[in-house]
Design a protein around this motif. Structure first.
Motif, PDB file in Angstrom:
ATOM      1  N   ILE A   1       0.789  -1.234   0.000  1.00 24.70           N
ATOM      2  CA  ILE A   1       0.000   0.000   0.000  1.00 24.70           C
ATOM      3  C   ILE A   1       0.822   1.286   0.000  1.00 24.70           C
ATOM      4  CG2 ILE A   1      -1.834  -1.153   1.292  1.00 24.70           C
ATOM      5  CD1 ILE A   1      -1.027   0.772   3.668  1.00 24.70           C
ATOM      6  N   SER A   2       2.143   1.217   0.170  1.00 24.20           N
ATOM      7  CA  SER A   2       2.861   2.460   0.481  1.00 24.20           C
ATOM      8  C   SER A   2       3.524   3.096  -0.728  1.00 24.20           C
ATOM      9  CB  SER A   2       3.923   2.199   1.552  1.00 24.20           C
ATOM     10  OG  SER A   2       4.955   1.371   1.051  1.00 24.20           O
ATOM     11  N   ASP A   3       3.497   4.430  -0.751  1.00 26.65           N
ATOM     12  CA  ASP A   3       4.350   5.181  -1.661  1.00 26.65           C
ATOM     13  C   ASP A   3       5.777   5.211  -1.119  1.00 26.65           C
ATOM     14  OD1 ASP A   3       2.367   6.027  -3.613  1.00 26.65           O
ATOM     15  OD2 ASP A   3       1.535   7.238  -2.006  1.00 26.65           O
ATOM     16  N   SER A   4       5.893   5.280   0.214  1.00 25.62           N
ATOM     17  CA  SER A   4       7.208   5.223   0.843  1.00 25.62           C
ATOM     18  C   SER A   4       7.058   4.770   2.288  1.00 25.62           C
ATOM     19  CB  SER A   4       7.921   6.583   0.788  1.00 25.62           C
ATOM     20  OG  SER A   4       7.237   7.546   1.563  1.00 25.62           O
TER      21      SER A   4
ATOM     22  N   GLU B   1      13.776   7.444   5.018  1.00 29.14           N
ATOM     23  CA  GLU B   1      12.482   7.452   4.345  1.00 29.14           C
ATOM     24  C   GLU B   1      12.737   7.149   2.880  1.00 29.14           C
ATOM     25  OE1 GLU B   1       8.661  10.277   3.194  1.00 29.14           O
ATOM     26  OE2 GLU B   1       9.970  10.871   4.856  1.00 29.14           O
ATOM     27  N   ASP B   2      12.137   6.052   2.390  1.00 27.97           N
ATOM     28  CA  ASP B   2      12.425   5.619   1.030  1.00 27.97           C
ATOM     29  C   ASP B   2      11.345   4.651   0.571  1.00 27.97           C
ATOM     30  OD1 ASP B   2      13.754   5.291  -1.386  1.00 27.97           O
ATOM     31  OD2 ASP B   2      15.696   4.889  -0.449  1.00 27.97           O
ATOM     32  N   LYS B   3      11.379   4.297  -0.697  1.00 23.88           N
ATOM     33  CA  LYS B   3      10.474   3.288  -1.222  1.00 23.88           C
ATOM     34  C   LYS B   3      10.811   1.935  -0.615  1.00 23.88           C
ATOM     35  CE  LYS B   3       9.559   5.507  -5.668  1.00 23.88           C
ATOM     36  NZ  LYS B   3       8.122   5.734  -5.369  1.00 23.88           N
ATOM     37  N   ALA B   4       9.794   1.073  -0.503  1.00 28.40           N
ATOM     38  CA  ALA B   4       9.972  -0.232   0.132  1.00 28.40           C
ATOM     39  C   ALA B   4      11.092  -1.023  -0.524  1.00 28.40           C
ATOM     40  CB  ALA B   4       8.656  -1.015   0.088  1.00 28.40           C
TER      41      ALA B   4
ATOM     42  N   LEU C   1      14.496  -2.634   1.260  1.00 32.90           N
ATOM     43  CA  LEU C   1      14.578  -4.102   1.318  1.00 32.90           C
ATOM     44  C   LEU C   1      15.777  -4.679   0.577  1.00 32.90           C
ATOM     45  CD1 LEU C   1      10.806  -4.935   0.825  1.00 32.90           C
ATOM     46  CD2 LEU C   1      12.180  -5.583   2.789  1.00 32.90           C
ATOM     47  N   SER C   2      16.414  -3.873  -0.241  1.00 31.57           N
ATOM     48  CA  SER C   2      17.433  -4.432  -1.136  1.00 31.57           C
ATOM     49  C   SER C   2      18.842  -4.268  -0.572  1.00 31.57           C
ATOM     50  CB  SER C   2      17.339  -3.755  -2.508  1.00 31.57           C
ATOM     51  OG  SER C   2      17.520  -2.348  -2.387  1.00 31.57           O
ATOM     52  N   GLY C   3      19.072  -4.865   0.599  1.00 30.21           N
ATOM     53  CA  GLY C   3      20.400  -4.826   1.187  1.00 30.21           C
ATOM     54  C   GLY C   3      20.862  -3.422   1.502  1.00 30.21           C
ATOM     55  N   HIS C   4      20.088  -2.710   2.306  1.00 37.79           N
ATOM     56  CA  HIS C   4      20.363  -1.312   2.611  1.00 37.79           C
ATOM     57  C   HIS C   4      21.732  -1.148   3.269  1.00 37.79           C
ATOM     58  CE1 HIS C   4      19.657   2.783   4.123  1.00 37.79           C
ATOM     59  NE2 HIS C   4      18.671   2.841   3.246  1.00 37.79           N
ATOM     60  N   ALA C   5      22.407  -0.039   2.977  1.00 31.38           N
ATOM     61  CA  ALA C   5      23.751   0.209   3.513  1.00 31.38           C
ATOM     62  C   ALA C   5      23.747   0.408   5.021  1.00 31.38           C
ATOM     63  CB  ALA C   5      24.362   1.434   2.825  1.00 31.38           C
ATOM     64  N   ASP C   6      22.636   0.890   5.566  1.00 28.20           N
ATOM     65  CA  ASP C   6      22.531   1.088   7.012  1.00 28.20           C
ATOM     66  C   ASP C   6      22.311  -0.277   7.669  1.00 28.20           C
ATOM     67  OD1 ASP C   6      21.542   1.549   9.640  1.00 28.20           O
ATOM     68  OD2 ASP C   6      20.903   3.555   9.065  1.00 28.20           O
ATOM     69  N   PRO C   7      23.221  -0.733   8.529  1.00 32.35           N
ATOM     70  CA  PRO C   7      23.098  -2.076   9.104  1.00 32.35           C
ATOM     71  C   PRO C   7      21.856  -2.262   9.973  1.00 32.35           C
ATOM     72  CG  PRO C   7      24.874  -0.846  10.167  1.00 32.35           C
ATOM     73  CD  PRO C   7      24.458  -0.054   8.972  1.00 32.35           C
TER      74      PRO C   7
ATOM     75  N   ILE D   1      18.863  -0.867   9.464  1.00 31.17           N
ATOM     76  CA  ILE D   1      17.754  -1.067   8.534  1.00 31.17           C
ATOM     77  C   ILE D   1      17.869  -2.432   7.867  1.00 31.17           C
ATOM     78  CG2 ILE D   1      16.692  -0.228   6.393  1.00 31.17           C
ATOM     79  CD1 ILE D   1      17.553   2.598   7.278  1.00 31.17           C
ATOM     80  N   ALA D   2      19.069  -2.801   7.443  1.00 32.87           N
ATOM     81  CA  ALA D   2      19.282  -4.104   6.815  1.00 32.87           C
ATOM     82  C   ALA D   2      18.903  -5.244   7.760  1.00 32.87           C
ATOM     83  CB  ALA D   2      20.737  -4.237   6.379  1.00 32.87           C
ATOM     84  N   SER D   3      19.264  -5.104   9.029  1.00 30.78           N
ATOM     85  CA  SER D   3      18.932  -6.135  10.014  1.00 30.78           C
ATOM     86  C   SER D   3      17.439  -6.219  10.253  1.00 30.78           C
ATOM     87  CB  SER D   3      19.654  -5.840  11.332  1.00 30.78           C
ATOM     88  OG  SER D   3      19.263  -6.748  12.345  1.00 30.78           O
ATOM     89  N   PHE D   4      16.778  -5.070  10.338  1.00 31.36           N
ATOM     90  CA  PHE D   4      15.339  -5.047  10.587  1.00 31.36           C
ATOM     91  C   PHE D   4      14.580  -5.760   9.474  1.00 31.36           C
ATOM     92  CE2 PHE D   4      11.115  -3.192  10.128  1.00 31.36           C
ATOM     93  CZ  PHE D   4      10.632  -3.293  11.413  1.00 31.36           C
ATOM     94  N   PHE D   5      14.974  -5.524   8.240  1.00 27.60           N
ATOM     95  CA  PHE D   5      14.280  -6.124   7.105  1.00 27.60           C
ATOM     96  C   PHE D   5      14.847  -7.484   6.721  1.00 27.60           C
ATOM     97  CE2 PHE D   5      13.160  -1.581   6.434  1.00 27.60           C
ATOM     98  CZ  PHE D   5      11.793  -1.728   6.473  1.00 27.60           C
TER      99      PHE D   5
END
Length: 242
Positions: free
Chosen positions: A204-207, A219-222, A226-232, A234-238
């Motif tokens: 449902i989300s735009d971001s 704040e970014d698109k899903a 989800l695609s191996g974010h550089a922030d550890p 965020i990467a760990s959460f997803f």
């Protein structure tokens, strides 16, 4: 100008800072999802935005009006923000129809016949018109959530707030509610949704606003989160490795 403008929002409870300088915008017709670890301030943020909780400092502007000012009309603000609670918050002693018409009659002072007409329209929109005379105790969790959404929509709000709309539901009912919220998203209903449900967030989300320790960490698109974010964090959460 965004419909909702949040700037440096802070909320403390005693010595604990729950929101720490939160800033973001929500445009009309846009859907944003707020995600993050448990206890990061997601639900508190929603409650501060419609003054169910009083912000400690910062600014919340809704349609250009400062809503944290002492002179702000909080009652008028809440009529513009539909709030769908995690536990549905239906009145158990009222029928489905009466639950939906109550605020129309008491807050908007709408004649009973007109209130019923609008309520039935929104119940039909949520596929719940046939349950108009039922009481909440006889409804499933998914049906209760549909009634709660119909009640919010009946007030014709400028934006809908959802607080964990699928968390109290089993997987089948949760997917039904996701489909209904997606229908609203496709109709360009303005939505701000707190959820831990990644499927819902993607659908449902735009971001996605990622909240961590009371701060907006990203704040970014899903797909980008989800695609191996550089922030550890965020990467760990997803569930992805950086």
């Amino acid at each position: 100008m965004a419909l909702l403008e949040v700037r440096n929002l802070v909320k403390t409870f005693g010595t604990k800072t729950v929101l720490d300088g939160v800033t973001f915008d929500l445009e009309e017709g846009q859907t944003k999802v707020i995600m993050g670890p448990s206890g990061c301030g997601k639900s508190t943020l929603l409650r501060c935005l419609n003054r169910l909780e009083e912000p400690t400092s910062g600014s919340v502007r809704f349609d250009g009006k400062e809503m944290t000012a002492p002179t702000a009309d909080v009652r008028a603000l809440r009529q513009l923000i539909g709030f769908v609670f995690q536990n549905f918050a239906l009145y158990r002693h009222l029928t489905v129809l009466d639950n939906v018409t109550l605020a129309l009659r008491q807050l908007k002072k709408m004649p009973a016949a007109l209130a019923e007409e609008r309520a039935l329209h929104e119940l039909a929109r949520m596929d719940m018109a046939e349950k108009r005379d039922a009481y909440p105790a006889s409804l499933s969790g998914g049906q209760s959530q549909r009634v709660a959404i119909a009640r919010a929509l009946a007030m014709e709000p400028r934006v809908l707030f959802f607080d964990e709309p699928t968390s109290a539901l089993d997987p089948v009912m949760a997917r039904e509610v996701v489909t209904l919220i997606n229908r609203l998203y496709l109709e360009n209903v303005t939505i701000l949704c707190v959820t831990h449900d990644l499927y819902l967030a993607q659908y449902i989300s735009d971001s996605i606003i990622f909240l961590d320790q009371g701060k907006v960490r990203a704040e970014d698109k899903a797909e980008n989160l989800l695609s191996g974010h550089a922030d550890p964090v965020i990467a760990s959460f997803f569930g992805r490795k950086s």
